[in-house]
Design an enzyme around this catalytic site. Sequence first.
Site, PDB file in Angstrom:
ATOM      1  N   HIS A 245       1.121  -1.262  -0.098  1.00 27.65           N
ATOM      2  CA  HIS A 245      -0.119  -0.070  -0.066  1.00 27.65           C
ATOM      3  C   HIS A 245       0.795   1.478   0.067  1.00 27.65           C
ATOM      4  O   HIS A 245       0.847   1.859   0.907  1.00 27.65           O
ATOM      5  CB  HIS A 245      -0.986  -0.059   1.119  1.00 27.65           C
ATOM      6  CG  HIS A 245      -1.940  -1.047   1.118  1.00 27.65           C
ATOM      7  ND1 HIS A 245      -1.608  -2.519   1.638  1.00 27.65           N
ATOM      8  CD2 HIS A 245      -3.520  -0.939   1.067  1.00 27.65           C
ATOM      9  CE1 HIS A 245      -2.621  -3.181   1.303  1.00 27.65           C
ATOM     10  NE2 HIS A 245      -3.726  -2.212   1.467  1.00 27.65           N
TER      11      HIS A 245
ATOM     12  N   GLU B  20      -6.760  -4.770  -5.800  1.00 23.17           N
ATOM     13  CA  GLU B  20      -7.901  -3.998  -5.606  1.00 23.17           C
ATOM     14  C   GLU B  20      -8.121  -2.743  -6.392  1.00 23.17           C
ATOM     15  O   GLU B  20      -8.438  -1.814  -6.148  1.00 23.17           O
ATOM     16  CB  GLU B  20      -8.135  -3.577  -4.179  1.00 23.17           C
ATOM     17  CG  GLU B  20      -8.191  -4.650  -3.174  1.00 23.17           C
ATOM     18  CD  GLU B  20      -8.640  -4.356  -1.739  1.00 23.17           C
ATOM     19  OE1 GLU B  20      -8.865  -3.190  -1.522  1.00 23.17           O
ATOM     20  OE2 GLU B  20      -8.602  -5.102  -0.782  1.00 23.17           O
TER      21      GLU B  20
ATOM     22  N   TRP C  85     -10.477   3.456  -4.366  1.00 22.30           N
ATOM     23  CA  TRP C  85      -9.903   3.973  -3.181  1.00 22.30           C
ATOM     24  C   TRP C  85      -8.302   4.229  -3.235  1.00 22.30           C
ATOM     25  O   TRP C  85      -7.872   4.958  -2.650  1.00 22.30           O
ATOM     26  CB  TRP C  85     -10.524   3.467  -2.118  1.00 22.30           C
ATOM     27  CG  TRP C  85     -10.241   1.776  -2.351  1.00 22.30           C
ATOM     28  CD1 TRP C  85      -9.225   0.839  -1.595  1.00 22.30           C
ATOM     29  CD2 TRP C  85     -11.266   0.760  -2.765  1.00 22.30           C
ATOM     30  NE1 TRP C  85      -9.421  -0.245  -1.902  1.00 22.30           N
ATOM     31  CE2 TRP C  85     -10.838  -0.511  -2.822  1.00 22.30           C
ATOM     32  CE3 TRP C  85     -12.630   1.271  -3.493  1.00 22.30           C
ATOM     33  CZ2 TRP C  85     -11.357  -1.657  -2.911  1.00 22.30           C
ATOM     34  CZ3 TRP C  85     -13.159   0.013  -3.577  1.00 22.30           C
ATOM     35  CH2 TRP C  85     -12.742  -1.497  -3.518  1.00 22.30           C
TER      36      TRP C  85
ATOM     37  N   TYR D 209     -14.480  -9.226   1.047  1.00 20.53           N
ATOM     38  CA  TYR D 209     -14.705  -9.286   2.596  1.00 20.53           C
ATOM     39  C   TYR D 209     -16.383  -9.284   2.795  1.00 20.53           C
ATOM     40  O   TYR D 209     -17.194  -8.949   2.144  1.00 20.53           O
ATOM     41  CB  TYR D 209     -14.306  -7.969   2.921  1.00 20.53           C
ATOM     42  CG  TYR D 209     -12.775  -7.887   3.301  1.00 20.53           C
ATOM     43  CD1 TYR D 209     -12.067  -8.287   4.495  1.00 20.53           C
ATOM     44  CD2 TYR D 209     -11.970  -7.277   2.224  1.00 20.53           C
ATOM     45  CE1 TYR D 209     -10.716  -8.123   4.739  1.00 20.53           C
ATOM     46  CE2 TYR D 209     -10.635  -7.303   2.341  1.00 20.53           C
ATOM     47  CZ  TYR D 209     -10.202  -7.758   3.293  1.00 20.53           C
ATOM     48  OH  TYR D 209      -8.687  -7.745   3.505  1.00 20.53           O
TER      49      TYR D 209
ATOM     50  N   GLU E 160      -7.257 -11.896  -0.321  1.00 17.02           N
ATOM     51  CA  GLU E 160      -7.457 -11.377   1.008  1.00 17.02           C
ATOM     52  C   GLU E 160      -8.985 -11.558   1.248  1.00 17.02           C
ATOM     53  O   GLU E 160      -9.711 -11.254   0.457  1.00 17.02           O
ATOM     54  CB  GLU E 160      -7.385  -9.634   0.903  1.00 17.02           C
ATOM     55  CG  GLU E 160      -5.947  -9.059   1.069  1.00 17.02           C
ATOM     56  CD  GLU E 160      -6.283  -7.653   1.225  1.00 17.02           C
ATOM     57  OE1 GLU E 160      -7.219  -6.904   1.545  1.00 17.02           O
ATOM     58  OE2 GLU E 160      -5.244  -6.803   0.211  1.00 17.02           O
TER      59      GLU E 160
HETATM   60  C1  BMA Z   1      -6.099  -2.289   5.547  1.00 22.58           C
HETATM   61  C2  BMA Z   1      -6.409  -2.024   7.207  1.00 22.58           C
HETATM   62  C3  BMA Z   1      -5.323  -0.929   7.292  1.00 22.58           C
HETATM   63  C4  BMA Z   1      -4.203  -1.361   7.027  1.00 22.58           C
HETATM   64  C5  BMA Z   1      -3.889  -1.581   5.459  1.00 22.58           C
HETATM   65  C6  BMA Z   1      -2.558  -1.861   5.096  1.00 22.58           C
HETATM   66  O1  BMA Z   1      -7.361  -3.017   5.146  1.00 22.58           O
HETATM   67  O2  BMA Z   1      -5.809  -3.237   7.849  1.00 22.58           O
HETATM   68  O3  BMA Z   1      -5.452  -0.737   9.001  1.00 22.58           O
HETATM   69  O4  BMA Z   1      -3.299   0.076   7.362  1.00 22.58           O
HETATM   70  O5  BMA Z   1      -4.891  -2.678   5.360  1.00 22.58           O
HETATM   71  O6  BMA Z   1      -2.044  -3.192   5.801  1.00 22.58           O
END
Ligand code: BMA
Length: 374
Positions: A124, A186, A191, A257, A294
């Site tokens: 990320h 994703e 986002w 999810y 995920e």
């Molecule tokens: C997201 C959450 C956040 C986290 C991000 C990267 O879905 O769990 O809290 O910073 O993943 O791990």
Amino acid sequence: MKFILPTIILFTLIACSRDKSEKTTDPKATKETVNLYKNLKKVMDRGYMVGHQDDLAYGVNWKYESGRSDVKDVTGDYPAVYGWELGHLEIGADTNLDGVPFRKMRSFIKDGYERGGVITISWHGNNPMTGESAWAPQEGTVISILPGGEKHEIFNGQLDRIADFMLSLKGNKGELIPVVFRPFHEHTGGWFWWGTKTPDDEYKSLFRYTVDYLKNTKKVHNLLYVYNTGTEFSNAEEFLKRYPGDDVVDMVSFDTYQRGDASVDSSYTRGLDLRLGIIEQVAAEKDKIALLGETGYSQIPYPEWWTKRLLPGIGNHRISYVLFWRNAGYKAHENEIEYYVPYDGQPSAPDFIKFYELPQTLFQKDITYAEMYE
Ligand code: BMA
């Protein structure tokens, strides 16, 4: 004499089929990486591996306790797949965006790998154009970081750090640890900066550029690359809308999810079944490996979620593994509790144990180093 030709044809066919199923997209992939790829295919004959993000670093109400894992507290066994996250490595930070020091992460990665576990990494990364977080999409970002763009050198510098990290992961014999890398995931949602604000062709170029730079410029040869969408697709065409090419993708995946009240709502299960069916078919046609990048149900408020919602969704789909997201626990900055596998005493723990005991769910004790890397 008359058997010679058919024999030659037969052996050629066997050799070709073997070559096909053992091929990763990187012709220079290390021996362990090629073996992992081959074995990820093989493992699907037995079932699917179960993974957990940040498993060895922390869980609900604990942090950095040697050997501890929420999965192990509940089942007596570690997961078979260990997910880790590189966000903020690209800006030269010592800890990732969730507070995990990269120094510790490296050592956890080695622990999991030496046990025969599979390592997968997400990223990320901050927006390289604005310096804001990954969740700050802005038009023009991707074009600005590709060759010819104003921020191109900044992006190359970020990839240099990613490459250095990947090349710093070594096993006991000094060999590079293979990583299932899931960059720019994703991307079918809006986002992230690499999401839908980025035109499809730019997304493809970003993916292709990243693979080319890591592989050919930085000589990183311990990666398997995952093309990983979000939940926003309902057929193969939609899934493949931003597919960057067979030559840069080893594995195909999506994230999904459970939301809402799972005790009454089974749409997650139906969606999971539908989409696994789609990526399974894509993987079969393209000779790639499918996985679930995920998933989870935060706080698992429906205690039978594992066997009543998750399990029927996975069904008999041929996937190599499923990864549950992180057990962050209480996140003060968001005043929110987040975890996806039970801790000892959590109401869904007995059902998770049932899930653990199924023959097709593979955890650490089901996977040896030799089975994954030799
Ligand atoms: C997201 C959450 C956040 C986290 C991000 C990267 O879905 O769990 O809290 O910073 O993943 O791990």
